[in-house]
Write an enzyme that holds these catalytic residues in place. Sequence first.
Site, mmCIF file in Angstrom:
data_model
loop_
_atom_site.group_PDB
_atom_site.id
_atom_site.type_symbol
_atom_site.label_atom_id
_atom_site.label_comp_id
_atom_site.label_asym_id
_atom_site.label_seq_id
_atom_site.Cartn_x
_atom_site.Cartn_y
_atom_site.Cartn_z
ATOM 1 N N HIS A 86 0.888 -1.266 0.100
ATOM 2 C CA HIS A 86 -0.016 -0.060 0.011
ATOM 3 C C HIS A 86 0.659 1.268 0.049
ATOM 4 O O HIS A 86 2.080 1.391 0.820
ATOM 5 C CB HIS A 86 -0.785 0.055 1.459
ATOM 6 N N ASP A 165 -15.064 2.693 7.102
ATOM 7 C CA ASP A 165 -14.107 3.592 6.419
ATOM 8 C C ASP A 165 -14.710 4.407 5.244
ATOM 9 O O ASP A 165 -14.448 5.425 5.123
ATOM 10 C CB ASP A 165 -13.048 2.658 6.138
ATOM 11 N N ARG A 172 -14.525 12.693 6.040
ATOM 12 C CA ARG A 172 -13.214 13.478 6.241
ATOM 13 C C ARG A 172 -12.838 14.290 4.979
ATOM 14 O O ARG A 172 -12.167 15.474 5.296
ATOM 15 C CB ARG A 172 -12.109 12.517 6.784
ATOM 16 N N SER A 187 -7.537 4.148 8.808
ATOM 17 C CA SER A 187 -8.508 3.898 7.537
ATOM 18 C C SER A 187 -7.721 3.052 6.538
ATOM 19 O O SER A 187 -8.333 2.154 6.116
ATOM 20 C CB SER A 187 -8.463 5.535 6.507
ATOM 21 N N LYS A 191 -8.843 -1.381 5.828
ATOM 22 C CA LYS A 191 -9.051 -1.838 4.760
ATOM 23 C C LYS A 191 -8.152 -3.062 4.268
ATOM 24 O O LYS A 191 -8.546 -4.267 3.925
ATOM 25 C CB LYS A 191 -9.178 -0.912 3.504
HETATM 26 N N1 URA Z 1 -5.877 6.779 2.155
HETATM 27 C C1 URA Z 1 -6.651 6.198 2.968
HETATM 28 O O1 URA Z 1 -7.260 5.117 2.348
HETATM 29 N N2 URA Z 1 -7.164 6.752 4.087
HETATM 30 C C2 URA Z 1 -6.810 7.778 4.593
HETATM 31 O O2 URA Z 1 -7.096 8.377 5.413
HETATM 32 C C3 URA Z 1 -5.528 8.624 3.764
HETATM 33 C C4 URA Z 1 -5.276 7.960 2.490
#
Ligand code: URA
Length: 414
Positions: A86, A165, A172, A187, A191
């Site tokens: 990621h 999320d 957000r 967040s 995931k």
């Molecule tokens: N990427 C995400 O999935 N969440 C965040 O809060 C920031 C970047």
Amino acid sequence: MSEPFAVVDVIIAKRDGHRILDEQLDWVIDAYTRGAIADEQMAALAMAIVWRGMEPTELARWTAAMIASGERLDLSGLDRPTADKHSTGGVGDKITLPLAPLVAAHGVAVPQLSGRGLGHTGGTLDKLESIPGWRAGVSNEDFLAQLRSVGAVVCAAGAGLAPADRKLYALRDVTGTVESIPLIASSIMSKKIAEGSSALVLDVKVGTGAFMKTVESARELAETMVGLGTAHGVRTVALLTDMSTPLGFTAGNALEVRESVEVLAGGGPFDVVELTLALAREMLAAAGKGDVDPADALRDGRAMDVWRAMIRAQGGEPDAALPIAREKHVLTAVASGVLSRVDAYAVGIAAWRLGAGRARQDDPVSFGAGVVLLAKPGDLVTAGQPLVELHAMSRSASSAPSRHSNPALSSAAS
Ligand code: URA
């Protein structure tokens, strides 16, 4: 249904710097996901978290509640180890495109749920959607079947994965509450943990084009995410990598696909190849294959074979012509010297305004639009030499900024 807590008490507790109780944390995430907490109340709580932060045990419970808000994929039935990567997001960050097939070519399955671009950072799904026919939506059954047959899937997260999320991130985004280490870490990790991979490599970007502008904040984010992953049984490591200059020579969807295919063909820009290999080494090591040299599969074409199979499995045609911008505008050097800086944030904003990015989640993107860099920091340039190409679908989008208002480039006279 009567609720066990009043959300205003939770907001006030956090506003005043107290730890939220475990039962309250579980309830807040669950109640928000099912619509029992209003957006304005959750926005107030998110803002209180931005200011007050979260204790490690509080964040762990919050993240666990986000994971529990949806399904958790079970990849244990696969016949090979799994590893995912990621990136926290940057400009010209196309690394997933060559990386996923490269790691899969070495016998490690790569389940990669990716996102779309927002603001100045590009999104992997937008890049892949510039390939005619390719679709981001994959059912859970097809996801598993493709991991078995091809070894790599890059697709959108299904609605069932960490729905808390999905809702909270959208909130957000419009309430100025993205920039918070606990909120970003929970967040991303909710995931990634729900996705079911047993190993995860985090590419935490630092620099003008990244969320984290300083090494200290990037390190804190990395350590927080590694802690959350490890606590949930996912072997997690993080690299801090530079995002003060765009990666490679392109920023924009189809432009970046072309550059990624060059890497898969054994060429491509040095920085993109170097980072792809560094992340591949970490993913292979985390999956128990630390003794393989990932570069082999770029040289002998195996990574390219996986790429083609991966694109075809999702309806794409790997040999189809990619979209090309109708308009091009070239910016030239105003003086001779050494190019000292190509600012990633400014290039990201330019690509976005040219049409490569979106201002809202459901805006369309222009696949051919973007920026091509013709020089990188350290290059000697002469006055009048082309430095940057702006690609857009319409002339108005690509019309040039004045000679003196180009903040992306700075040069030092030699
Ligand atoms: N990427 C995400 O999935 N969440 C965040 O809060 C920031 C970047």
